[in-house]
Design a protein around this motif. Structure first.
Motif, PDB file in Angstrom:
ATOM      1  N   SER A 118     105.199 101.924 -59.048  1.00  0.00           N
ATOM      2  CA  SER A 118     103.959 101.375 -59.582  1.00  0.00           C
ATOM      3  C   SER A 118     102.867 102.427 -59.481  1.00  0.00           C
ATOM      4  CB  SER A 118     103.558 100.114 -58.801  1.00  0.00           C
ATOM      5  OG  SER A 118     102.269  99.694 -59.189  1.00  0.00           O
ATOM      6  N   LEU A 119     102.343 102.851 -60.640  1.00  0.00           N
ATOM      7  CA  LEU A 119     101.346 103.913 -60.640  1.00  0.00           C
ATOM      8  C   LEU A 119     100.075 103.503 -59.916  1.00  0.00           C
ATOM      9  CD1 LEU A 119     101.642 105.416 -64.236  1.00  0.00           C
ATOM     10  CD2 LEU A 119     102.526 106.318 -62.085  1.00  0.00           C
ATOM     11  N   GLN A 120      99.768 102.220 -59.934  1.00  0.00           N
ATOM     12  CA  GLN A 120      98.574 101.755 -59.240  1.00  0.00           C
ATOM     13  C   GLN A 120      98.708 101.957 -57.737  1.00  0.00           C
ATOM     14  OE1 GLN A 120      97.592  97.691 -60.073  1.00  0.00           O
ATOM     15  NE2 GLN A 120      95.633  97.780 -58.978  1.00  0.00           N
ATOM     16  N   THR A 121      99.897 101.639 -57.204  1.00  0.00           N
ATOM     17  CA  THR A 121     100.132 101.828 -55.767  1.00  0.00           C
ATOM     18  C   THR A 121     100.189 103.314 -55.434  1.00  0.00           C
ATOM     19  OG1 THR A 121     101.396  99.770 -55.708  1.00  0.00           O
ATOM     20  CG2 THR A 121     101.663 101.279 -53.851  1.00  0.00           C
ATOM     21  N   PHE A 122     100.861 104.097 -56.258  1.00  0.00           N
ATOM     22  CA  PHE A 122     100.993 105.528 -56.009  1.00  0.00           C
ATOM     23  C   PHE A 122      99.653 106.242 -56.133  1.00  0.00           C
ATOM     24  CE2 PHE A 122     102.771 109.804 -57.445  1.00  0.00           C
ATOM     25  CZ  PHE A 122     103.052 110.193 -56.151  1.00  0.00           C
ATOM     26  N   GLU A 123      98.791 105.744 -57.025  1.00  0.00           N
ATOM     27  CA  GLU A 123      97.488 106.361 -57.208  1.00  0.00           C
ATOM     28  C   GLU A 123      96.614 106.191 -55.960  1.00  0.00           C
ATOM     29  OE1 GLU A 123      93.801 106.345 -60.455  1.00  0.00           O
ATOM     30  OE2 GLU A 123      95.403 104.851 -60.560  1.00  0.00           O
ATOM     31  N   VAL A 124      96.777 105.075 -55.275  1.00  0.00           N
ATOM     32  CA  VAL A 124      96.020 104.862 -54.031  1.00  0.00           C
ATOM     33  C   VAL A 124      96.424 105.909 -52.989  1.00  0.00           C
ATOM     34  CG1 VAL A 124      95.648 103.268 -52.110  1.00  0.00           C
ATOM     35  CG2 VAL A 124      95.722 102.404 -54.460  1.00  0.00           C
ATOM     36  N   ALA A 125      97.734 106.184 -52.900  1.00  0.00           N
ATOM     37  CA  ALA A 125      98.205 107.196 -51.949  1.00  0.00           C
ATOM     38  C   ALA A 125      97.684 108.581 -52.317  1.00  0.00           C
ATOM     39  CB  ALA A 125      99.731 107.202 -51.914  1.00  0.00           C
ATOM     40  N   VAL A 126      97.622 108.882 -53.616  1.00  0.00           N
ATOM     41  CA  VAL A 126      97.111 110.182 -54.068  1.00  0.00           C
ATOM     42  C   VAL A 126      95.627 110.308 -53.733  1.00  0.00           C
ATOM     43  CG1 VAL A 126      96.679 111.617 -56.091  1.00  0.00           C
ATOM     44  CG2 VAL A 126      98.847 110.390 -55.873  1.00  0.00           C
ATOM     45  N   LYS A 127      94.865 109.229 -53.887  1.00  0.00           N
ATOM     46  CA  LYS A 127      93.446 109.262 -53.551  1.00  0.00           C
ATOM     47  C   LYS A 127      93.251 109.448 -52.043  1.00  0.00           C
ATOM     48  CE  LYS A 127      91.465 106.686 -57.424  1.00  0.00           C
ATOM     49  NZ  LYS A 127      90.642 105.517 -57.822  1.00  0.00           N
ATOM     50  N   ASN A 128      94.159 108.854 -51.252  1.00  0.00           N
ATOM     51  CA  ASN A 128      94.079 109.068 -49.804  1.00  0.00           C
ATOM     52  C   ASN A 128      94.264 110.543 -49.460  1.00  0.00           C
ATOM     53  OD1 ASN A 128      93.679 106.348 -49.315  1.00  0.00           O
ATOM     54  ND2 ASN A 128      95.837 105.919 -48.948  1.00  0.00           N
ATOM     55  N   ALA A 129      95.220 111.178 -50.115  1.00  0.00           N
ATOM     56  CA  ALA A 129      95.448 112.603 -49.873  1.00  0.00           C
ATOM     57  C   ALA A 129      94.250 113.431 -50.335  1.00  0.00           C
ATOM     58  CB  ALA A 129      96.718 113.056 -50.602  1.00  0.00           C
ATOM     59  N   ALA A 130      93.665 113.049 -51.481  1.00  0.00           N
ATOM     60  CA  ALA A 130      92.479 113.764 -51.957  1.00  0.00           C
ATOM     61  C   ALA A 130      91.317 113.597 -50.985  1.00  0.00           C
ATOM     62  CB  ALA A 130      92.080 113.247 -53.342  1.00  0.00           C
TER      63      ALA A 130
END
Length: 352
Positions: free
Chosen positions: A310-322
C-alpha cells in the motif's frame, strides 16, 4: 560551655566505634536481619521501585515514537506485507535513505537550509543581544510597555499575520524607489521580494522572526545580571555606549550568544510555516520544503508498486525517514554544542 563543646566530638566518635565493633561481632544472619528486616528498608525499597516504574513508563512514552520511526525507516516494501512484522524489520534495507538522498537532492537542500538558517540565526543573535542590552541597562519612559509588546510577538499566532505579510512582501518597495529605478523589472522580481529569502532576513533584522521575542527575553535576563561596574569603568576609560557594548559586553556574552544562535538556528532549520508561506516555489529548495520531505522518490514508488505494498502506508515510512534526515544535522550540532547550551541557560537565570 567550651569544655562540653570540646568533649562532645570525642564522645560521639567513641560511641560510633563501640557500635561498629559490636555490629561486627554479631553473626552474618543477625546483621542481615538488622539491615533488611525493618520498616525503613521496606519504605526505601517501595520508593525505589515506584521511581523505577515511573521513569520506565515516562521513558517508554518519550522513546517509543522515535524507535518506531527509526525502525520503520529501515523496512523494505516486503516488510509491510508481512503480518508478523511489527517493529523489527524482517528484510531491512537502506534504499529509503539512498533514494531520498539521491533523487530528492538531500545535500543541495541541506546546504540551502544551512545558509538560510545560519544567516537568520546570526542576525537574530545580534539583534536580540542589542535589544536585550537596551532593555536591561537603559531606563527610559515606556520601557516596560515596549517590552510587553515584544513579549506579545510570541503570543500572536503567526497564521493571523501570514496573509498581511505576503501582501506586504509582494508589493514591497522603499518609498517607491525600486519601482521608479526599474530594479524590479531588471531583476525579474514580478512579485517583489516574495518567494525569496529576503522576507525571512527582514523579519530577523526587525526582531519579528520566529521566537525572536524569546531571544530578546533571554538576553535581557542575562544582561541584568552583568555588574554595572563594568560599564562604569569603561565609561571612565572614555568608552561610549556602542564601544562598551562591542568591546566589553559582547566578549563576555559568549555562552549566551551561542545559546541564542543554536535555538534560532534550530527553529529556522525546522520551520515549515514561514518556508511554505514565503517560499512556495521549487527554486527555494530547503529540507523543510515540500519538494524534499513530502515528495515520494520515483524509484521507491516503483519498488512499492512492484511489491504490492500500500503506497499510502509506505509513504508514511518514507516521510519518517525524511524527517530523520532533516533532524540529523541538528543532533550532530547538539552533541558538540550542548556544553555551551547548558552554560547559556544557567547564565540566563532560567535554570534557577
Amino acid at each position: 560551655m567550651n569544655n562540653n563543646q570540646e568533649t562532645t566530638p570525642r564522645v560521639l566518635k567513641s560511641s560510633k566505634n563501640k557500635i561498629r565493633v559490636e555490629f561486627e561481632r554479631t553473626s552474618l544472619k543477625e546483621r542481615m536481619k538488622a539491615k533488611y528486616l525493618n520498616s525503613l528498608f521496606y519504605k526505601k525499597l517501595l520508593v525505589a521501585v515506584f521511581r523505577f516504574i515511573l521513569l520506565l513508563g515516562i521513558s517508554y512514552i518519550i522513546l517509543f515514537p522515535f524507535f518506531s520511526k527509526i525502525s520503520a525507516s529501515f523496512m523494505s516494501p516486503q516488510d509491510f506485507l508481512q503480518s508478523d512484522v511489527k517493529m523489527i524489520p524482517k528484510y531491512p534495507t537502506l534504499n529509503t535513505y539512498k533514494y531520498l538522498i539521491t533523487e530528492n537532492q538531500y545535500f543541495k537542500a541541506m546546504i540551502n537550509s544551512f545558509l538560510l538558517s545560519g544567516i537568520c540565526a546570526l542576525i537574530q543573535m545580534f539583534v536580540a543581544a542589542f535589544v536585550g542590552y537596551g532593555f536591561a541597562k537603559f531606563k527610559f519612559k515606556g520601557r516596560n510597555l515596549i517590552f510587553i509588546f515584544v513579549m506579545l510577538t510570541m503570543i500572536v499566532p503567526h497564521q493571523i499575520l501570514a496573509s498581511s505579510f505576503v501582501q506586504k512582501f509582494i508589493y514591497f518597495d522603499i518609498f517607491g524607489l525600486l519601482e521608479k529605478t526599474g530594479l524590479y523589472s531588471a531583476l525579474g522580481m514580478s512579485q517583489g521580494i516574495y518567494n525569496t529569502y529576503v522576507p525571512l532576513i527582514l523579519l530577523s533584522l526587525t526582531g519579528l522572526a520566529f521566537k525572536n521575542g524569546l531571544f530578546i527575553f533571554l538576553m535581557r535576563s542575562y544582561y541584568r545580571g552583568v555588574p554595572d561596574e563594568l560599564e562604569e569603568s569603561s565609561f571612565i576609560d572614555g568608552y561610549g555606549v556602542f564601544k562598551t557594548f562591542f568591546k566589553i559586553i559582547l566578549p563576555i556574552s559568549g555562552p549566551m550568544l551561542i545559546t541564542v544562535f543554536i535555538l534560532a538556528f534550530s527553529w529556522q532549520w525546522t520551520d515549515i510555516f514561514y518556508v511554505n508561506t514565503f517560499l512556495p516555489n521549487a527554486e527555494s529548495f530547503l529540507l523543510t520544503s515540500n519538494q524534499f520531505w513530502a515528495t515520494m522518490p520515483d524509484t521507491l514508488e516503483l519498488l512499492g508498486q512492484a511489491a504490492g505494498t500500500s503506497l499510502q502506508t509506505f509513504e508514511v515510512a518514507v516521510k519518517n525517514a525524511a524527517g530523520l534526515l532533516v533532524v540529523l544535522p541538528l543532533i550532530i550540532m547538539y552533541i558538540f554544542c550542548q556544553r555551551f547550551l547548558v552554560q547559556g541557560i544557567e547564565s540566563s537565570g532560567l535554570a534557577n
